[in-house]
Design an enzyme around this catalytic site. Structure first.
Site, short mmCIF file in Angstrom:
data_model
loop_
_atom_site.label_atom_id
_atom_site.label_comp_id
_atom_site.label_asym_id
_atom_site.label_seq_id
_atom_site.Cartn_x
_atom_site.Cartn_y
_atom_site.Cartn_z
N TYR A 146 -15.19 37.04 -1.25
CA TYR A 146 -14.21 37.82 -0.37
C TYR A 146 -13.71 37.34 0.82
CZ TYR A 146 -15.01 41.04 -4.47
OH TYR A 146 -15.12 41.74 -5.37
N LYS A 195 -25.53 33.67 -10.95
CA LYS A 195 -25.00 33.07 -12.15
C LYS A 195 -25.27 31.83 -12.12
CE LYS A 195 -22.10 33.02 -15.72
NZ LYS A 195 -22.31 33.62 -16.87
N ASP A 227 -23.94 38.60 -16.12
CA ASP A 227 -23.41 39.33 -17.31
C ASP A 227 -24.63 39.96 -18.01
OD1 ASP A 227 -24.62 36.63 -17.60
OD2 ASP A 227 -23.49 36.00 -19.09
N ASP A 251 -20.32 44.34 -5.74
CA ASP A 251 -19.20 44.92 -5.78
C ASP A 251 -18.92 45.63 -7.19
OD1 ASP A 251 -16.70 46.30 -5.35
OD2 ASP A 251 -15.58 44.66 -5.10
N ASP A 255 -20.45 49.69 -8.68
CA ASP A 255 -19.58 50.68 -9.30
C ASP A 255 -20.02 51.11 -10.54
OD1 ASP A 255 -17.99 51.13 -7.19
OD2 ASP A 255 -16.31 50.47 -8.15
#
Ligand code: NAD
Length: 361
Positions: A146, A195, A227, A251, A255
């Site tokens: 980001y 990852k 994942d 992020d 959620d």
């Protein structure tokens, strides 16, 4: 102990929920002999209405001079409020991004707790959610994808967009240290999510996290691919204590983790810098649809105040008193509208604050 707290009531339900959190903090201060001093600042829409900007330099200076910041929430109805006709850099949310940047808040903590008493709100089957769960997502907040270089170009008539994911070892080390420090205050387990089978940034992440782990022999470290973590959150959420991860993964996972609790009005959060300073706020927004109606659930903000005592002031006993008062109120069958279920007594925002205060005294 003397605690200087800057409060940002903000917009919508913000002022109502911050009032209840202050009431609870005052009860703790009285019981345990602390002196809480509050200074309010304007941010978001409330600041736009008075100063024309969502955050002033004076407000930032006031926040910096405190030991911690307690916030309600900012923003209005994004389709009807005149604040959203302003350019993006003058809208309420720009105030939040501005204060996070000014205070160098790089570590975001979001607990996802499913209380036994609210088990029916959990969208998972009972055999998966068990007797509830209690995990904390520690997300790096100021680096990674980001904040990397980005551009959109056209090459030979084909549009192409590039985003860059960069981390240096210092950025990884400081968030890892926070993650392990906080795991020490909890069940002493860190799940570092990356990852590393694909990304170089993740391989560096994993290497640095392992270096930091050497200083915490009492904390168990495991690595998990992002994942797999997304699956495990809905397959067996009880396995997690602290999930430590980079900005974008955090992020998304935070959620997901909050959704599996099913109760947005219950979820606290904290953003910390490399001192003990932090900004504490509920995970939800300003809920303009119920603002001023004494319908808001103040518990997320009250639990954010508890996190403030624990992480900025090291007052674990006092934080425990708040957490157990909240549990006791739920056990006694009191609910605000958002978490209401059959057989319980529905109460408003103010009454919920009073009930928690009664159980602290
Ligand atoms: P929201 O979280 O404000 O509301 C979503 C739904 O949840 C609404 O139906 C609301 O009534 C309910 N809800 C939220 N908190 C509640 C509580 N404590 N008690 C009972 N019910 C509650 O999200 P939204 O409607 O998408 O956003 C409203 C505004 O909040 C927007 O301006 C948005 O930008 C802002 N926002 C601010 C923050 C922040 O201050 N950090 C975070 C998210 C959204």
């Amino acid at each position: 102990m003397e605690l200087k707290i800057t409060c940002i009531p903000g917009d919508g339900i913000g002022p109502e929920i911050v009032t209840e959190a202050k009431k609870v903090l005052d009860a703790v201060a009285e019981k345990y002999g602390h002196d809480m001093q509050y200074t309010d600042i304007l941010m978001g829409g409330a600041s736009i209405d008075v100063h024309g900007v969502p955050l002033t330099d004076e407000a930032v200076e006031t926040a910096k001079s405190a030991d911690a910041v307690l916030m309600g929430s900012i923003g209005g109805d994004t389709t009807t409020s005149p604040w959203y006709k302003l350019p993006p850099n003058l809208r309420p949310e720009a105030g939040l991004l501005g204060i996070r940047k000014a205070l160098n808040l790089f570590a975001n903590l979001r607990p996802a707790v499913l209380y036994e008493e609210l088990a029916q709100a959990c969208p998972l089957k009972q055999e998966i959610s068990g007797n509830g769960f209690d995990m904390l997502i520690m997300r790096e907040l100021t680096g990674g994808l980001y904040f990397g270089e980005r551009k959109t170009v056209e090459e030979n008539g084909v549009r192409k967009a590039v985003d860059t994911l960069t981390y240096d070892e210092n950025e990884i080390r400081r968030i890892a240290v926070k993650g392990f420090d906080i795991a020490r205050k909890r069940r002493k387990k860190v799940t570092s999510v990356d990852k590393a089978n694909v990304l170089d940034s993740s391989r560096l992440w994993r290497a640095v996290v392992e270096e930091v782990a050497k200083d915490y022999p009492d904390v168990t470290l495991e690595h998990m691919l992002v994942d797999n973590c997304a699956m495990q959150l809905v397959k067996d959420p009880t396995q997690f204590d602290v999930i430590l991860t980079e900005n974008m993964f955090g992020d998304i996972l935070s959620d997901e983790a909050s959704m599996v609790t099913g109760s947005i009005g219950m979820l606290a959060s904290a953003s910390l810098n490399d001192t003990r300073f932090g900004l504490y706020e509920p995970s939800h927004g300003s809920a303009p649809d119920i603002a001023g109606k004494d319908m808001a659930n103040p518990i997320a903000t009250i639990l954010s105040a508890s996190m403030m005592l624990r992480y900025s002031f090291d007052l674990d006993k006092e934080a425990d008193a708040i957490d157990s008062a909240v549990k006791q109120v739920l056990r006694d069958g009191y609910r605000t509208g958002d978490i209401m279920s059959e057989g319980c007594e529905k109460v408003g925002c103010k009454k919920m604050g009073d009930l928690i205060v009664e159980r602290i005294k």
